[in-house]
Design a protein around this motif. Structure first.
Motif, short mmCIF file in Angstrom:
data_model
loop_
_atom_site.label_atom_id
_atom_site.label_comp_id
_atom_site.label_asym_id
_atom_site.label_seq_id
_atom_site.Cartn_x
_atom_site.Cartn_y
_atom_site.Cartn_z
N MET A 143 0.82 -1.20 0.00
CA MET A 143 0.00 0.00 0.00
C MET A 143 0.86 1.25 0.00
O MET A 143 0.55 2.24 -0.66
CB MET A 143 -0.92 -0.02 1.23
CG MET A 143 -1.97 1.06 1.22
SD MET A 143 -2.95 1.07 -0.26
CE MET A 143 -4.43 0.32 0.29
N ILE A 144 1.96 1.19 0.72
CA ILE A 144 2.87 2.34 0.73
C ILE A 144 3.42 2.59 -0.67
O ILE A 144 3.45 3.73 -1.18
CB ILE A 144 4.02 2.11 1.73
CG1 ILE A 144 3.48 2.18 3.15
CG2 ILE A 144 5.12 3.13 1.54
CD1 ILE A 144 4.50 1.83 4.19
N GLY A 175 0.75 3.95 -2.88
CA GLY A 175 0.52 5.36 -2.58
C GLY A 175 1.58 6.24 -3.22
O GLY A 175 1.27 7.26 -3.84
N LYS A 201 -7.14 8.18 0.00
CA LYS A 201 -7.67 8.32 1.36
C LYS A 201 -6.70 7.72 2.37
O LYS A 201 -6.55 8.25 3.49
CB LYS A 201 -9.03 7.63 1.46
CG LYS A 201 -10.13 8.43 0.82
CD LYS A 201 -11.48 7.79 1.05
CE LYS A 201 -12.57 8.67 0.45
NZ LYS A 201 -13.83 7.95 0.26
N PHE A 202 -6.05 6.64 1.99
CA PHE A 202 -5.04 6.05 2.88
C PHE A 202 -3.92 7.05 3.14
O PHE A 202 -3.52 7.29 4.28
CB PHE A 202 -4.50 4.77 2.25
CG PHE A 202 -3.26 4.24 2.90
CD1 PHE A 202 -2.02 4.38 2.28
CD2 PHE A 202 -3.31 3.61 4.12
CE1 PHE A 202 -0.87 3.89 2.87
CE2 PHE A 202 -2.15 3.11 4.72
CZ PHE A 202 -0.93 3.26 4.09
N VAL A 203 -3.42 7.65 2.04
CA VAL A 203 -2.34 8.62 2.19
C VAL A 203 -2.80 9.81 3.03
O VAL A 203 -2.08 10.31 3.91
CB VAL A 203 -1.86 9.09 0.79
CG1 VAL A 203 -0.88 10.22 0.91
CG2 VAL A 203 -1.23 7.93 0.03
N LYS A 205 -5.09 9.81 5.26
CA LYS A 205 -5.25 9.43 6.67
C LYS A 205 -3.90 9.44 7.38
O LYS A 205 -3.81 9.84 8.54
CB LYS A 205 -5.86 8.03 6.73
CG LYS A 205 -6.30 7.64 8.11
CD LYS A 205 -7.21 6.42 8.07
CE LYS A 205 -7.51 5.96 9.51
NZ LYS A 205 -8.19 4.69 9.54
N VAL A 206 -2.88 8.97 6.67
CA VAL A 206 -1.55 8.97 7.27
C VAL A 206 -1.11 10.40 7.56
O VAL A 206 -0.52 10.69 8.60
CB VAL A 206 -0.55 8.25 6.34
CG1 VAL A 206 0.87 8.48 6.80
CG2 VAL A 206 -0.85 6.77 6.29
N HIS A 207 -1.40 11.30 6.59
CA HIS A 207 -1.01 12.70 6.78
C HIS A 207 -1.93 13.42 7.74
O HIS A 207 -1.67 14.57 8.09
CB HIS A 207 -1.07 13.44 5.44
CG HIS A 207 0.13 13.19 4.56
ND1 HIS A 207 0.29 12.03 3.87
CD2 HIS A 207 1.20 13.96 4.28
CE1 HIS A 207 1.42 12.10 3.18
NE2 HIS A 207 1.99 13.26 3.41
N GLN A 212 -4.81 14.49 6.94
CA GLN A 212 -5.36 15.61 6.17
C GLN A 212 -6.52 15.11 5.33
O GLN A 212 -6.86 13.94 5.32
CB GLN A 212 -4.28 16.18 5.23
CG GLN A 212 -3.23 17.01 5.95
CD GLN A 212 -2.13 17.41 4.99
OE1 GLN A 212 -1.04 16.89 5.03
NE2 GLN A 212 -2.43 18.35 4.12
#
Lengths: 375, 279
Positions: free
Chosen positions: B151-152, B155, B236-238, B240-242, B244
Motif C-alpha cells: 500500500m505504501i 501510494g 484516502k489512505f495517504v 489518513k496517514v497525513h 489531512q
C-alpha cells in the motif's frame, strides 16, 4: 552534393570528356578537403549552385550514372565529423539527463537546436540514423520533463510522507534519532510498525483472504502411514515382550543335566590335563576341589568330581596321612575298572560345612582354585 | 437470485446466511440446493453428452476448491491450468462450469471471480465485502504483512503521477529500514518482493526505462490493484496517514474522482465471467 554531380554531368552533356573533368574536379575537391572541410565545401557548393540552374533539366538522367565511390572520396571527412558531433551531442545529453529533466533549464531546447544545425549537413543514412537516435532520446527526455511538470503540481512530498507514516504508527519519538531510525531500531518496534501499517492498509483493499483448511489439508500419504506405523509399533512391542520370555525359556530349557554333564566333562578334562602334566602323581582331593573364594563353588566341584569317580575316571582313596587323594585311572585299565567295580562299590559321604571349608583353606593354604570357573 | 452482499462485515456466517446456505462446496449433495438453484439447473440442462447433473456438480465443486487453493499465493490462475487440472474432459462446458463456480464463490465466500484483463484468460479472486475493523483482530496471522508495504508503494506511485522510478522507491523505503540489498526482518528480500513477487501477483508493473545509464526501472500499478482497490481509496489512505483531507492534493483528487465516475458507469462487455452485482 547532388547539385555538384549534376553540374558535372551537365558538363558531360556538353560533350566534354567526362572522366577528365570529373577526376579533376574530384582531385581538386579532395585537396581542398585535406585542409578545412568546411572551406572546401563552400566553393563547391557555390559551383554546384551555379551549375544547378544550367542543368536542372538534366537532373533525372544525371543521377542514374553517379559513381558511389565519388561520394566517399569527396565527403568522408565531413561525414565523419558530423557523426562525431552527433555522438558528442547524444553523450552530453545522456550525461546531463538528470539536469535536463529535473530543472527548468533550456538545455534540452538548445540540444535540439544544435541537432537541427547538424542535420542540415546530413546527406547519408549513417548520419541520419544517428540523428534519429538523438531524436528518440530527446523525445524521451521531453516526456519525462512533462511528467515532472505534472508531479510538481501535486505538492506531494515523499519525505514528509515517510515522517507522517512514523507518526501515524505512533513512533514520533523516533524522529529525533535521525533519518534511518527504523533501520537500527529494535526488532519489535519494526514489527509493530509494519503490523500497524498492514492493518490500516488491508482496510483499503478488497483482498480475498488466503484460503486454508482449518485442520490442514488432507493428504492421503501421511494418513496411510499412520495405521501402518501403529501395527508396527505393536508388533515391536509384542516381539520385545516375546523376547524376554523366550530368553528366559531358553535359559530354563537348558536342562540341569546337560549343564551338569558339561561341567563334569570340563572338570574331567582339567583333571586329565593335570595328570598328563604330572604323571603318576595323585592330587590332593581337597586341593583340587576347594575354591578358596567361593564355598558354593566348592560344593559344586565336589558334586561334579563325584560323578567322575562314579564313572570310573578317577579314584579316590586315603593316603598315608589319611587324607583323600585323587588318582587317575588309565584307559587301559577300563577293563580292570569294570572288574574293580564288580569287586565292590564303595560309597562315601563327604560333609563340608562353611567352617570346615574355611579351616581347610587355612590349613592347606589354598590360594587359588584348581578348577577354574566356566564363566 | 443475485443477492446484494452486505456492505459491512466479512464474517463467514453473514455470507452464508445471505446465500442458499446449504450450498456447501463438497459434493455430497449433488441434487440438493435451493429452489433457485434447481431452476437454474433446468436452464443449463442441455449438457452435451451423457453428463449427468451430478457429474457437473462434482466438477463445479472441484473447480471451486481448486480456485480457492490456487488463490493462496495470489498469483493469477490461468485458464490452461484450470483445464489441465480440474476440467479435463469437460472442456466443452468450461464456461458453464466457470459461471457456476463463480456463483458458488460469491454466495458462499463472498469472493468474485474476475478476469484480470479482458481476453487475458487469467483469473483472480476479489473480495466483495468491505473490510471491517474488528475482523483484523480475528484474522490472526496470515503470513508476512506485505500488504502494508504494498500500500505504501502504491501510494507513492499514485501520488507521484502514476509512475515512479525504482531508485526513488528505494530512497523512500530506506528511511523505513527497508533496503534492496539487506535482508529484512519481516520481508526477507524486499527487492525480490517488490520487483518480482508483487509483479507476479499483478499488483505492480515493472518496466525498464530506455536510455538510462545505469539502468533504471519504473513501477506502475498493475491490473490487480485496479480491481482490488481504487485511486480514491489509496488517496484516502495517504490522507489518513497525513491526517489531512484528500482534497488537499487537488490533482490527485481530481484524477481519483474521474476514475470513480468511470467505474460507476455500466461496464461495456464486463470483464467478469459472472453476472456480478453492480458495485
Amino acid at each position: 552534393m547532388a547539385e555538384e554531380n549534376d553540374c558535372l554531368m551537365g558538363d558531360v552533356e556538353k560533350g566534354e570528356e567526362p572522366m577528365v573533368t570529373i577526376t579533376g574536379g574530384a582531385y581538386s575537391g579532395k585537396q581542398a578537403a585535406a585542409g578545412e572541410a568546411a572551406a572546401a565545401e563552400e566553393p563547391m557548393k557555390v559551383e554546384g549552385a551555379a551549375g544547378a540552374d544550367a542543368c536542372s533539366d538534366d537532373l533525372s538522367c544525371g543521377e542514374a550514372g553517379i559513381d558511389p565511390s565519388l561520394l566517399e572520396l569527396v565527403d568522408e571527412e565531413k561525414c565523419r565529423s558530423i557523426r562525431k558531433q552527433y555522438r558528442q551531442l547524444i553523450y552530453n545529453v545522456q550525461q546531463n539527463r538528470d539536469d535536463i529533466v529535473n530543472t527548468s533549464s533550456e538545455s534540452l531546447t538548445e540540444a535540439l537546436e544544435e541537432a537541427n544545425v547538424l542535420f542540415d549537413a546530413v546527406s547519408r543514412t549513417r548520419e541520419a540514423a544517428l540523428d534519429a537516435q538523438f531524436l528518440v532520446l530527446a523525445s524521451d527526455l521531453g516526456k519525462e520533463k512533462a511528467k515532472q511538470l505534472n508531479s510538481d503540481m501535486s505538492l506531494f512530498n515523499q519525505v514528509a510522507f515517510c515522517d507522517f507514516l512514523l507518526i501515524f504508527v505512533g513512533l514520533n519519538w523516533m524522529e529525533d534519532d535521525g533519518r534511518d531510525a527504523l533501520s537500527d531500531c529494535d526488532d519489535n518496534i519494526a514489527r509493530s510498525f509494519w503490523e500497524t501499517v498492514q492493518k490500516e492498509a488491508t482496510s483499503w483493499m478488497l483482498q480475498a483472504e488466503t484460503f486454508h483448511f482449518i485442520f490442514g489439508s488432507f493428504k492421503s500419504e501421511p494418513s496411510a502411514r499412520k495405521p501402518r506405523l501403529e501395527p508396527r509399533k505393536k508388533v515391536n512391542r509384542m516381539e520385545e515382550n516375546g523376547d524376554m520370555p523366550t530368553k528366559l525359556r531358553k535359559l530354563d530349557l537348558s536342562s540341569n543335566q546337560e549343564a551338569t554333564e558339561k561341567e563334569v566333562e570340563r572338570i574331567l578334562g582339567l583333571l586329565q590335563t593335570y595328570f598328563r602334566k604330572y604323571p603318576d602323581t595323585p592330587v590332593s582331593y581337597f586341593e583340587f576341589v576347594i575354591d578358596p573364594n567361593s564355598f558354593s563353588r566348592t560344593v559344586e566341584n565336589i558334586f561334579y568330581v563325584s560323578f567322575i569317580i562314579r564313572d570310573g575316571f578317577a579314584r579316590i582313596r586315603l593316603d598315608q596321612d589319611r587324607l583323600p587323594i585323587l588318582e587317575p585311572i588309565n584307559i587301559n585299565r577300563v577293563g580292570e575298572g569294570n572288574d574293580s567295580s564288580s569287586h565292590g562299590r564303595k560309597q562315601g559321604v563327604i560333609s563340608l560345612s562353611l567352617q570346615d571349608w574355611k579351616n581347610i583353606v587355612a590349613t592347606f593354604e589354598i590360594s587359588e582354585a584348581m578348577i577354574s570357573n566356566s564363566y | 437470485m443475485s443477492q446484494k452482499p452486505k456492505s459491512r462485515g466479512r464474517a463467514g456466517t453473514q455470507a452464508e446466511r445471505g446465500s442458499g446456505g446449504e450450498e456447501a462446496p463438497s459434493t455430497s449433495r449433488g441434487q440438493g440446493g435451493a429452489a433457485s438453484q434447481g431452476g437454474r439447473r433446468a436452464e443449463a440442462s442441455p449438457a452435451p453428452g451423457p453428463r449427468s447433473q451430478k457429474q457437473l456438480e462434482l466438477k463445479v465443486a472441484e473447480l471451486v476448491q481448486f480456485l480457492l487453493i490456487k488463490d493462496q499465493r495470489k498469483i493469477p490462475i490461468r485458464r490452461t491450468d484450470i483445464l489441465r487440472h480440474v476440467v479435463g474432459d469437460y472442456k466443452d462446458v468450461l464456461p458453464e462450469l466457470l459461471r457456476r463456480a463463480a456463483e458458488r464463490l460469491e454466495y458462499v465466500f463472498g469472493y468474485r471471480l474476475v478476469e484480470l484483463e479482458p481476453r487475458s484468460n487469467t483469473y483472480i479472486l476479489v473480495n466483495t465485502l468491505e473490510p471491517v475493523e474488528e475482523d483484523a483482530e480475528m484474522r490472526g496471522d496470515q503470513g508476512t504483512p506485505t500488504t502494508g508495504l504494498l500500500m505504501i508503494v502504491l501510494g507513492l506511485i499514485f501520488m507521484k503521477g502514476n509512475s515512479i522510478k525504482e531508485t526513488e522507491v528505494w530512497d523512500f523505503l530506506r528511511r523505513l529500514g527497508v533496503h534492496p540489498t539487506k535482508k529484512h526482518l519481516i520481508f526477507g528480500d524486499p527487492k525480490k518482493l517488490i520487483t518480482e513477487d508483487f509483479v507476479r501477483q499483478r499488483y505492480l508493473e515493472y518496466r525498464r526505462i530506455p536510455h538510462t545509464d545505469p539502468v533504471d526501472y519504473e513501477l506502475q500499478w498493475g491490473p490487480r490493484t485496479s480491481l482490488e482497490t481504487s485511486k480514491m481509496k489509496v488517496l484516502k489512505f495517504v490522507a489518513k496517514v497525513h491526517n489531512q483531507d484528500p482534497k488537499d492534493w487537488p490533482a490527485q483528487y481530481c484524477e481519483a474522482l474521474a476514475e470513480e465516475e468511470a467505474r460507476a458507469r455500466p461496464q461495456t462487455g464486463g470483464a467478469a465471467p459472472t453476472p456480478a452485482p453492480s458495485s
